[in-house]
Design a protein around this motif. Structure first.
Motif, PDB file in Angstrom:
ATOM      1  N   HIS A 141       0.807  -1.219   0.000  1.00 48.89           N
ATOM      2  CA  HIS A 141       0.000   0.000   0.000  1.00 48.89           C
ATOM      3  C   HIS A 141       0.840   1.268   0.000  1.00 48.89           C
ATOM      4  CE1 HIS A 141      -3.395  -2.624   0.787  1.00 48.89           C
ATOM      5  NE2 HIS A 141      -2.738  -3.131   1.825  1.00 48.89           N
ATOM      6  N   MET A 142       2.139   1.129  -0.132  1.00 51.02           N
ATOM      7  CA  MET A 142       2.983   2.311  -0.109  1.00 51.02           C
ATOM      8  C   MET A 142       2.845   3.102  -1.410  1.00 51.02           C
ATOM      9  SD  MET A 142       6.513   0.980   1.640  1.00 51.02           S
ATOM     10  CE  MET A 142       6.595   0.481   3.357  1.00 51.02           C
ATOM     11  N   ILE A 174       9.550   3.088  -6.536  1.00 60.34           N
ATOM     12  CA  ILE A 174      10.884   2.476  -6.494  1.00 60.34           C
ATOM     13  C   ILE A 174      11.195   2.096  -5.051  1.00 60.34           C
ATOM     14  CG2 ILE A 174      13.340   2.856  -6.923  1.00 60.34           C
ATOM     15  CD1 ILE A 174      12.466   5.087  -8.915  1.00 60.34           C
ATOM     16  N   ILE A 175      11.760   0.886  -4.852  1.00 59.92           N
ATOM     17  CA  ILE A 175      12.254   0.456  -3.544  1.00 59.92           C
ATOM     18  C   ILE A 175      13.778   0.355  -3.643  1.00 59.92           C
ATOM     19  CG2 ILE A 175      12.183  -1.314  -1.762  1.00 59.92           C
ATOM     20  CD1 ILE A 175       9.541   0.061  -2.102  1.00 59.92           C
ATOM     21  N   GLU A 194      11.728 -10.597  -4.243  1.00 61.41           N
ATOM     22  CA  GLU A 194      10.679 -11.152  -5.099  1.00 61.41           C
ATOM     23  C   GLU A 194       9.344 -10.453  -4.841  1.00 61.41           C
ATOM     24  OE1 GLU A 194      10.599 -15.314  -4.402  1.00 61.41           O
ATOM     25  OE2 GLU A 194      12.574 -15.690  -5.339  1.00 61.41           O
ATOM     26  N   MET A 195       9.058 -10.206  -3.535  1.00 64.24           N
ATOM     27  CA  MET A 195       7.803  -9.518  -3.183  1.00 64.24           C
ATOM     28  C   MET A 195       7.772  -8.112  -3.791  1.00 64.24           C
ATOM     29  SD  MET A 195       7.470 -10.637   0.818  1.00 64.24           S
ATOM     30  CE  MET A 195       6.196  -9.439   1.074  1.00 64.24           C
ATOM     31  N   VAL A 196       8.898  -7.424  -3.702  1.00 64.36           N
ATOM     32  CA  VAL A 196       8.956  -6.057  -4.240  1.00 64.36           C
ATOM     33  C   VAL A 196       8.718  -6.069  -5.734  1.00 64.36           C
ATOM     34  CG1 VAL A 196      10.505  -4.112  -4.687  1.00 64.36           C
ATOM     35  CG2 VAL A 196      10.438  -5.175  -2.410  1.00 64.36           C
ATOM     36  N   LEU A 197       9.397  -6.998  -6.432  1.00 64.70           N
ATOM     37  CA  LEU A 197       9.260  -7.055  -7.890  1.00 64.70           C
ATOM     38  C   LEU A 197       7.872  -7.518  -8.296  1.00 64.70           C
ATOM     39  CD1 LEU A 197      12.747  -8.615  -8.689  1.00 64.70           C
ATOM     40  CD2 LEU A 197      11.987  -6.285  -9.216  1.00 64.70           C
ATOM     41  N   HIS A 198       7.324  -8.473  -7.525  1.00 59.78           N
ATOM     42  CA  HIS A 198       5.999  -8.993  -7.845  1.00 59.78           C
ATOM     43  C   HIS A 198       4.930  -7.907  -7.636  1.00 59.78           C
ATOM     44  CE1 HIS A 198       2.836 -11.943  -8.386  1.00 59.78           C
ATOM     45  NE2 HIS A 198       2.266 -11.517  -7.254  1.00 59.78           N
ATOM     46  N   THR A 199       5.149  -7.022  -6.664  1.00 60.71           N
ATOM     47  CA  THR A 199       4.195  -5.935  -6.390  1.00 60.71           C
ATOM     48  C   THR A 199       4.232  -4.875  -7.485  1.00 60.71           C
ATOM     49  OG1 THR A 199       4.642  -6.305  -4.030  1.00 60.71           O
ATOM     50  CG2 THR A 199       3.424  -4.325  -4.602  1.00 60.71           C
ATOM     51  N   GLY A 200       5.310  -4.855  -8.273  1.00 59.85           N
ATOM     52  CA  GLY A 200       5.383  -3.941  -9.401  1.00 59.85           C
ATOM     53  C   GLY A 200       6.324  -2.770  -9.209  1.00 59.85           C
ATOM     54  N   TYR A 201       7.105  -2.799  -8.142  1.00 57.10           N
ATOM     55  CA  TYR A 201       8.034  -1.708  -7.909  1.00 57.10           C
ATOM     56  C   TYR A 201       9.331  -1.944  -8.674  1.00 57.10           C
ATOM     57  CZ  TYR A 201       5.024  -0.765  -3.870  1.00 57.10           C
ATOM     58  OH  TYR A 201       3.963  -0.502  -3.057  1.00 57.10           O
ATOM     59  N   ASP A 202      10.014  -0.866  -9.031  1.00 62.05           N
ATOM     60  CA  ASP A 202      11.407  -0.971  -9.458  1.00 62.05           C
ATOM     61  C   ASP A 202      12.246  -1.223  -8.223  1.00 62.05           C
ATOM     62  OD1 ASP A 202      10.834  -0.588 -12.090  1.00 62.05           O
ATOM     63  OD2 ASP A 202      11.413   1.532 -12.141  1.00 62.05           O
ATOM     64  N   LEU A 203      13.320  -2.032  -8.387  1.00 57.97           N
ATOM     65  CA  LEU A 203      14.145  -2.394  -7.242  1.00 57.97           C
ATOM     66  C   LEU A 203      15.569  -1.936  -7.489  1.00 57.97           C
ATOM     67  CD1 LEU A 203      14.572  -3.846  -4.554  1.00 57.97           C
ATOM     68  CD2 LEU A 203      14.866  -5.991  -5.824  1.00 57.97           C
ATOM     69  N   GLY A 248      16.978 -10.155  -9.773  1.00 55.91           N
ATOM     70  CA  GLY A 248      16.001  -9.399 -10.551  1.00 55.91           C
ATOM     71  C   GLY A 248      16.062  -7.905 -10.364  1.00 55.91           C
ATOM     72  N   ALA A 249      17.158  -7.380  -9.834  1.00 60.21           N
ATOM     73  CA  ALA A 249      17.277  -5.929  -9.631  1.00 60.21           C
ATOM     74  C   ALA A 249      17.039  -5.198 -10.942  1.00 60.21           C
ATOM     75  CB  ALA A 249      18.656  -5.598  -9.078  1.00 60.21           C
TER      76      ALA A 249
END
Length: 758
Positions: free
Chosen positions: A665-666, A670-671, A697-706, A724-725
């Motif tokens: 929900h953030m 980008i993370i 994986e959670m960050v990328l799956h949520t749709g954020y750039d890492l 996957g960065a």
């Protein structure tokens, strides 16, 4: 059109002014009437005088003509001719015979006959004198008025006697009469008062009849009509004055009772309301004749009553709002705003009347870790318990203030240092014995107390007490046992985090003016398309070289200059974009503090950056803590920025105890994984590696750039690629520089191989 101030007067002033004007007009009218009456009277008098002159001339002419007729008849009498022929019996004829005839008139004083030589026809005997009023010889044949010694006036008239059937003068008839009685008898006077007729001889013995009018004195006869008319005019003027005065008095009384008195009562009522606006005033008892004034009186009273009621309600609401604005929502104790006001008042009171002041700061140790571990709900409960515990042992005149997340302040006045320390010990004892375990917290809670105090001489600058208490509190945090620390000068020297005053002044001046402030740029490279944008990192040029973020942020945090620093950084970025120091088609990221994020002018801060969004990728970096602590407000303002085209990056993810449950929900795009997480991937701790991999994986799956920070070699680059960065940042790709470096993976890897093989 604005009314001039000198025209703004009371109604009584204008009433008196109008009354005076009316009185002046009345007097002017009366004076005009009176003057006109006098003019008429004067004109009548002048006209009467002319009529009198005409009347006198007519009377004199009539008298002489009658006398002439009488003399003419006399001259035709035969006996007169006989006397001229034979005057032997003249005296007998004159004294006896003549007076028995009709020719001798009763108004005659005497008659004499004169010869052609103008001498008496017969001289008188010795014992028979001539007539006293007629002369013995005629000097002038014209009529004469003579004056006698006894002031009598006689008219002597001489008429020639002609021979019959001939014009030859044989003599003269001389007639003398008492003139004034004859005149009054002959003529009826209307204009002239007959009793006032007088002859002025002016020392002359005789006056020609033709000039007699010049010597007659008289008075105008009184005209009852004129006198009555003039009396009527005067009475009219007096009655008019009395009538106007009576009307004016009546108007004054009516005006006073119907207008002035109501206005005066209402004016006094308004003054009373103005003097005591917060007091309900009774309705005036006076009753007015005019219904409009009664309605106005009741309207004002009702309006004031309603206004007072509304004011009371507003005061109550304002008091409630004031309290709410100065009350912390979580703990219901005073907040930072209330503290700032109380501290300002304390400083002012101290400057006017120096007295002892102690400043105390209380802070929960490791609260962020506890908050991240047990959740914000538990953290909130810790804050509430802490506030409640402090209130139990603080004097009623020394309330606690929540000035930060887990930081509380107390202002103790007119108490010695020993008394202040005893209060601090009671508070700390209470806090350490609170039942935090009921909240599910297993660890033992710890609190640190920092205190600063004015010395006995009261010579200290009271403005330094908060800073000194802050230093003392950090000293307490470093101690395991002495959790209450009182500031002394050696603490500043012992504090390793403090910077020199020279460097601090340079930092403050740079933040204030923007001078000597520099931005260095470190590339953040995309693993998808080799595109690049740059993180802006602040530096300040000092006398001995560049001042780096550690010292800069220490001063900023101590002096609470976060917003001022962020403003200067944004302005510096704008300049770099404008002069194309940052390559077109790339981008830039800007670090923003929590304080700036929560300010109402946050979105306005970037208005000058918006035009560059068409050519640049612009990223706003915020810390994990500032976002999670204010997730609802942050969502609102950050979504506004995202809608404008800005990207939001969550910086230093993993540097604390991250709350994964907030991740979905953030309001970010980008993370950024902290360098510690990147380095942990190279450790032998498989559990840690697995957690980081799962989180990635959670960050990328949520749709954020890492973005992985701290990439220093090719091996680290390969590891984060496998995770996957989407972007990487670190010394391998480029160190921070004033001119953004043009970088590519091939160039970076070639440089590293050259270093290894060299």
């Amino acid at each position: 059109m604005q009314t001039p101030k000198f025209l703004i007067r009371s109604i009584r002033f204008y009433y008196l002014a109008f009354s005076l004007i009316g009185l002046f007009i009345l007097l002017f009218v009366d004076y005009t009437l009176y003057s006109r009456g006098q003019d008429i009277q004067k004109t009548v008098a002048e006209q009467t005088q002319l009529e009198a002159q005409k009347e006198l001339a007519f009377a004199l002419d009539k008298a002489i003509r009658l006398l002439q007729i009488e003399a003419q008849n006399f001259a035709l009498w035969d006996e007169v001719h006989q006397q001229f022929s034979d005057p032997t019996y003249y005296f007998f004829w004159r004294d006896e015979r003549l007076k028995e005839t009709d020719y001798y008139q009763s108004h005659y004083d005497g008659v004499e006959l004169y010869g052609a030589d103008k001498k008496l026809l017969q001289n008188a005997y010795v014992n028979q004198p001539n007539h006293f009023y007629l002369p013995e010889q005629i000097d002038k044949t014209e009529a004469q008025v003579i004056f006698t010694k006894n002031t009598e006036t006689h008219l002597n008239y001489f008429y020639p006697v002609q021979k019959r059937n001939s014009k030859e003068i044989v003599g003269y008839i001389g007639i003398t009469i008492d003139f004034l009685p004859y005149l009054l008898k002959t003529v009826n006077f209307y204009t002239i008062n007959p009793t006032s007729l007088r002859l002025d001889n002016t020392n002359n013995l005789s006056i020609p009849y033709t000039k007699l009018s010049e010597h007659i004195q008289y008075q105008i006869a009184r005209n009852p009509v004129n006198d009555y008319l003039w009396q009527l005019i005067q009475e009219f003027i007096i009655e008019l004055i009395i009538l106007m005065l009576a009307v004016g008095l009546l108007v004054f009384l009516i005006f006073n009772w119907t207008i002035y008195r109501p206005l005066n009562v209402i004016s006094q009522f308004l003054e009373t309301l103005q003097a005591s606006p917060n007091k309900v005033q009774p309705l005036p008892n006076e009753k007015f004749f005019l219904q409009e004034f009664e309605q106005l009186k009741h309207s004002i009273h009702d309006y004031h009553s309603n206004l007072q009621q509304a004011q009371n309600e507003l005061d109550l609401q304002n008091q409630t709002v004031w309290e709410q604005a100065r009350r912390d929502v979580l703990t219901n104790i005073y907040n930072r705003r209330a503290f700032d006001e109380a501290w300002t008042e304390t400083v002012k009171s101290f400057q006017q009347n120096p007295h002892t002041v102690c400043f105390m700061l209380i802070d929960c140790d490791f609260f962020k870790a506890l908050n991240d571990t047990y959740g914000h709900e538990s953290g909130d409960e810790v804050i509430k318990l802490t506030a409640s515990g402090l209130q139990k042992h603080l004097p009623i005149d020394c309330p606690p203030y929540r000035i930060g997340g887990d930081e509380f302040a107390v202002i103790l006045q007119n108490r010695s240092l020993q008394q202040a320390k005893e209060i601090a010990q009671k508070c700390l004892h209470e806090l350490l014995n609170l039942e935090f375990s009921e909240l599910g917290i297993r660890e033992k809670m710890a609190f640190s107390v920092g205190m600063s105090h004015t010395d006995d001489g009261l010579e200290i600058d009271i403005q330094h007490l908060p800073k000194q208490a802050d230093i003392a509190m950090y000293k307490a945090k470093q101690s395991l046992k002495d959790k209450i620390q009182v500031y002394h000068q050696t603490m500043e020297k012992e504090s390793r985090s403090l910077v020199s005053s020279n460097i601090a002044n340079t930092i403050v001046n740079a933040i204030d003016s923007g001078d000597n402030m520099e931005l260095h740029f470190q590339p953040i490279v995309s693993l998808k398309n080799d595109s690049v944008y740059y993180e802006s990192l602040v530096r300040i040029q000092g006398e001995d070289g560049l001042i780096y973020p550690n010292d800069i942020f220490h001063v900023v945090e101590r002096r609470r200059l976060e917003m001022e620093l962020d403003y200067q950084i944004v302005q510096q970025v704008r300049k770099k974009l404008a002069d194309k120091t940052i390559p077109r088609g790339s981008g830039v990221s800007i670090n923003i503090s929590a304080k700036t994020l929560l300010d109402s002018g946050f979105t306005e801060l970037f208005k000058d950056i918006k035009p560059f969004l068409t050519d640049y990728k612009i990223v706003i970096e915020i810390t994990e803590t500032s976002l999670i602590d204010h997730i609802y407000y942050a969502n609102k303002v950050l979504n506004i920025m995202r809608n404008d085209g800005f990207l939001i990056a969550l910086d230093d993810f993993g540097s604390g105890y991250s709350s994964i449950r907030y991740l979905a929900h953030m309001p970010v795009d980008i993370i950024k994984f902290d360098m510690t997480m990147t380095q942990a991937l190279l450790s032998k701790d498989s559990k840690t590696q697995q957690i980081i991999r799962t989180t990635a994986e959670m960050v990328l799956h949520t749709g954020y750039d890492l973005v992985f920070e701290g990439i220093e070699d090719a091996h680290m680059l390969d590891v984060v690629k496998q995770l996957g960065a989407t972007h990487v940042q670190g010394y391998l790709l480029g160190r921070p520089a004033a001119i953004p470096p043009q970088i590519s993976f091939d160039k970076a890897l070639s440089s590293e191989r050259a270093v290894i093989n060299g």
